[in-house]
Structures are given as structure tokens and as C-alpha cells.
Design an enzyme around this catalytic site. Sequence first.
Site: not given
Length: 411
Positions: A218, A353
Site C-alpha cells: 500500500r 496470495c
Amino acid sequence: MNTPKLILKRGRSKSILRRHPWLFSGGIAKVLGAPDLGSLVAVCDAQDEFLAWAHYSPHSQIRARLFSWQESRVPNGEEFWRERLAQAVALRSGELADAETTACRLVNAESDGVPGLVVDLYGSTLVLQFLTAGSDVRRDLFVELLWDIVNGYLDVERIFERSDVSVRRREGLRERSGLLRGKALEGPITILENGLTFEVDVGGGQKTGFYLDQRDNRQILRGIVQRYVRFQAPPRLLNVFSYTGGFAVYGLSAGAASVVNVDTSEDALAAVRRNLQLNNLDTSLSEDINGSAFKVLRELRQAGARYDVIVLDPPKFAVTQRDVKHASRGYKDINLQALHLLEPGGHLLTFSCSGAISDDLFQKIVFGAALDSGRDIRIVGRMMQSSDHPVALTFPEGAYLKGLICRASKA
Ligand code: SAH
């Protein structure tokens, strides 16, 4: 005291000598003594030479989790685990001293030498997951020790359990969640991450409440948006699989012109709005689309939408090796659809992921999508899980999150 023993088949000690923490059932010749669920066992080679200490998982293919290779120190007491946990927490002392970040992972299971135990910190709340028999039967001990250790850094208000994950069934354990110690939870917890505020639903949110593993990525998105703002123009952001808006908050706070969030969870999208408000961001710059990315991305294309920066952060498409083929098709599809929506010169931050999808395979999948899209795409960066989710070099399986920063050519 006679500790039960697992005697390996001939020629099966190599991975253990290399300190891999998993022993599969196929490598075991004999079980001596009668170990219970989660018991301490000594793992020995075919000549009965000691190799490692482990916890026994009678129901799982991963029959034992190894965590110490030092024969002389029997790891059956409080002192051993106090040292292990204190070490893991001490490695996060940087995070714990950082006033701008009040949430992080304190113990990352095998990669911190504590198989099956995950500990996440949210403000003054610890959230624990017990993923293996060995960690589950030591629950009270771990709670006691963590309360003590983390109180050396800050005032712990409560310890909450979120062991409501299906992998526990493979260990013969039921899903479980609830308060373990301290004050009852009263609604969501507010945390800071890199100076930004988020509400986290520790009791009912996904994972332990927040995707802490994306923290550093992020921050990478923030840097990309800032460069657009400074050197080009405020970018339009598309945040696919937004959850509670982690990337949206970073993007708008860095000066993005707008953000579109896509998620199937209405609760998550409602939280996006609250998180924008908590950071005094203009919610009129944010649009939410509640629906499946597979469909929504096609609809956006039909509507002629274009974005400068796209984030694709899907849930785990491949849970086991058997899912890899199907998952690959899913990853390819969303990446292809996203590339159709990318402005010339634009950035795509694309993730997987799934531990079962290797870095190499993921790059091939994105390459396949680029080829089909007819776009000229290059990789300008690689991403992984945040630094508080370390990967022990002895345990490459711990590296599950991978991401590529792709850029489309200008013309
Ligand atoms: N990027 C987020 C984490 C994303 S987790 C963050 O930084 O916090 C994955 C999200 O995908 C979850 O919120 C889940 O609700 C959502 N999801 C799952 N399947 C989906 C689908 N088919 N389409 C859109 N969203 C989906």
C-alpha cells in the site's frame, strides 16, 4: 520422562537436516510411545539418531512440525517458548515503537520458529490464530506468555482468538473464535498504518480483521500515486478486490483524482466509506461497485472506462496444488480484463496470495494475459508480503504473497 519418537524411513532425513519445519507422514517408518494430538516428539533418523524436536499432528499429512534442532535442550517448558515468542516480538520493536503504525504481525508461525501460531497486533488488542495441533494444545501457555511479553512494550487490553479457519479441520481441530483474556470487544478497533486510520473488525472481519500483509505494498501504491500527482496529473484509480479500502485510502490521501472500489462484500464496501471519512477524505471521489470482479471488469470495459492505476488483489484462488490449473485461468482472466482498462503508460499492481502459484508461474500468467490483450507491458517492480510477515529461508513455502508492478507502453 520418555518423549515419544518418530523414526524416519531410510534416506528421508535430508529436508530435516536442512531445517525444513514440515515432516510428511510418508517419511515416517515408526511411531514409538503413544504421542497425542500436539505432543512433543523427538524426530530420529533410521539409525535412531536424534534430528529435531517437533509437535505431533496425527490427523494431518504434515505429521509433525519441527521447531528445534538442539537435542540437549528439551523444549517442553515455559522458558523455551518465552524465549521464542520474545524473540519474534523483539524483531518487531521497530514497528512497536512507530507511532504512525499501530498494527502489525508479531508472530508469523513457522517463519518465527513457532509452528502454527499467528499473532497480529491491532492497537492494544492481540489477535491469535492456532493453526496446528501443537499450537492449539499450548493455547493457555501462549496466551499467558504473550500477555506478559507484549505488556513489556504497551498496555495490552485483550487477547482475542480467530481460529475460525478451515485449515484446522485437517489437524482434527474445530473452528473457534472469541475472547481469551482481558476486556470484551466493543465494536471495531481503530488502528494507524503509515499515518492513515482504519477501523478493523477483529471479531468478524476477514483473516484477523485486516490484510496486514499488504502494508508495504500500500505504501508502494502511495509512492506511485504521488509521482503521478507531481509529474503528470492526479491519477484515476481502480481498486479491485478492495476489501475495506486499504489501497483506496492510501491512493486518495496521496492525491488520486478518483477511486472505484470493487468487492463482492457489501460490509467491506461500507467500511471503505467509513475509512475514507476517518481520514477526512472526500467520499464523493470514491465509487463502490458491489459485484464479482469477473463480471464488473467486463462491464467497465463495455462502458469505455479507463484508469491510470489499477490494483488487483484477489483472494486465494488456489488453496492446494490441485487448484492450480483452475486458479491460473482465473488469474489470467482478471489480469486480461484489467489490462483492457489500463491507460497508455498506466500502472497495474497485480497480486496472487496463493502459495501454490509460484512467482515464476504468476509471471507467466500475467504474460499470457498481456499477450492476449495486445498491449505492450513491462515489469517495473516486484512485491511481496510486508516485512513483519518474514519468510524463513528454511521455509520457502512461507512466501505466499507475490505481486508485479506492470506498466503499459505510452502508445
Ligand atoms: N486489497 C485488500 C484485501 C483484498 S482481500 C486490502 O488491502 O485490504 C480480497 C477481497 O476480495 C475480499 O474483500 C473479498 O470479499 C473479495 N472478493 C472475493 N471474491 C471476489 C470476486 N469474485 N469479486 C470481487 N471481490 C471478491
